[in-house]
Design an enzyme around this catalytic site. Structure first.
Site, mmCIF file in Angstrom:
data_model
loop_
_atom_site.group_PDB
_atom_site.id
_atom_site.type_symbol
_atom_site.label_atom_id
_atom_site.label_comp_id
_atom_site.label_asym_id
_atom_site.label_seq_id
_atom_site.Cartn_x
_atom_site.Cartn_y
_atom_site.Cartn_z
ATOM 1 C CG ASP A 161 -1.955 -1.033 1.231
ATOM 2 O OD1 ASP A 161 -2.309 -1.476 0.137
ATOM 3 O OD2 ASP A 161 -2.423 -1.418 2.318
ATOM 4 C CE1 TYR A 182 3.673 -6.645 4.413
ATOM 5 C CE2 TYR A 182 2.969 -8.926 4.635
ATOM 6 C CZ TYR A 182 3.129 -7.787 3.872
ATOM 7 O OH TYR A 182 2.742 -7.791 2.552
#
Lengths: 249, 249
Positions: A52, A110
């Site tokens: 994103d 992540y």
């Protein structure tokens, strides 16, 4: 035709995510600009994942087919000469022609960084979510463990995501504090659209006492997304590792 | 008239140093803008030190006289509302009228951050000196120890600095590595113009094999600045602590 697997890192602040878009500057576009300067051809590059707007990457992989004979060990330095300061090529290796950076990814890790201090830090601006309220990392860690295992994560997928196959396996999910920095680390075989940010947002609801660890299990079982409704901001998120099977190289 | 001692931190990238200048945006000017918004008067603020363009501060102190009755515990939050993201007020305490942020400073500690990797890091850009060549932290640490004690540091003062009194006492001077980050920490009763950056530049000459630890002692003894001629860039430097005597508050 050679197939090169290239590893990069980037600070995502200035970019509309990784993947090339019309009318928006992206990491992939900057990389292709550099590739064109070095190899004399605007080769296609195929990334391991979308990211994103504003999300960072400590490690991101793409593959690129080229006829060019540049040695792998020379490519990082050559590309870095033409890349802006917020993108760096870390390494390059030649892989077999059928290797695909996305399809062959076995999973990803992540990290989500939260700077947890009453006063914002000038140094973490854009690089961590600055969260001024009390955060008990141990409570968050207990909640984070509820994500471990194989679950249907449809409640943790943002609108616009593909809800065709929402079962994912999470193999690591832990929260730790080091001074004012609270880090959520999550590893899995794949992630839905905005899934890590919604997981983190849910943990923060738990930290605020608005959700219990049991509620996370209930949300996973029922798929009721109305209860996992907070999405943590993009700028705290880092793609940290991409996993491949050495045999696929 | 109250006298307030205010502690701030800032990322210096966007500023022409701390002290107010004509025709250049500085940290002090931004702080005064915020003071004016909160207190309704553009009070004078007196900093503990000058800092160069691009230098950062993990801790910086100034004093400010005001008739305003705002409680100390409310001032940081109020000022932070009007400060840009790269400056933050950490704390405020009331001190006696005669207290002076510069004159009463007993000493300061600086850290100089070197990101030592063949490949630049997007995340340390502007926040550390990115040095791609081999650096042996232990060699640097041995050299850094030569600065300990009381010496005439005239060889480590940039042109334009005051050469009237150049004797300083260094009480801590050490280099340590943590992963790719090499940090030089130096504490002393005072520092000449660009002294820490020239000390660091000299250590880097030693790291490159162009100077030995003994040479540093010779430079200190002779004051021969031609041999300590490298100034490390500003953006790796952080004012880390300012020391006061509790009794002076």
């Amino acid at each position: 035709m050679r197939n090169l697997l290239v590893t990069i890192c980037y600070k995502g602040t200035a970019y509309h995510g990784y993947q090339v878009q019309k009318n928006a500057v992206t990491v992939a576009e900057k990389v292709q600009d550099a590739v064109e300067r070095v190899l004399g051809r605007r080769e296609d590059i195929v990334g391991c994942s979308r990211t994103d707007t504003g999300v960072h990457a400590n490690m991101y992989c793409f593959h690129m087919k080229t006829e060019h004979s540049i040695p792998c060990e020379r490519l990082p330095g050559a590309l870095n000469t033409f890349l802006p300061f917020d993108i760096a090529v870390l390494s390059c290796r030649e892989v077999r022609p059928a290797f695909h950076a996305r399809y062959h990814s076995l999973g990803k890790e992540y990290v989500y960084k939260i700077f947890n201090s009453r006063i914002r830090s000038p140094f973490w601006e854009g690089l961590a979510y600055q969260y001024p309220y009390a955060l008990d990392a141990e409570t968050l860690d207990r909640c984070a463990q509820r994500f471990l295992g194989t679950h249907d994560f449809r409640a943790f997928c943002a609108a616009g995501g593909d809800l065709h196959d929402t079962v994912r396996t999470i193999t690591e999910s832990r929260v730790a504090r080091e001074g004012d920095l609270v880090t959520y680390t999550v590893r899995g075989d794949g992630f839905l659209y905005k899934m890590v940010r919604i997981m983190t947002g849910t943990l923060l609801l738990a930290a605020a006492g608005r959700l219990a660890a049991d509620d996370i299990s209930v949300i996973l079982e029922t798929g009721d997304r109305s209860r996992a409704c907070r999405t943590a901001p993009a700028h705290g998120l880092y793609l940290n590792r991409v996993f491949y099977n050495e045999a696929d190289f």
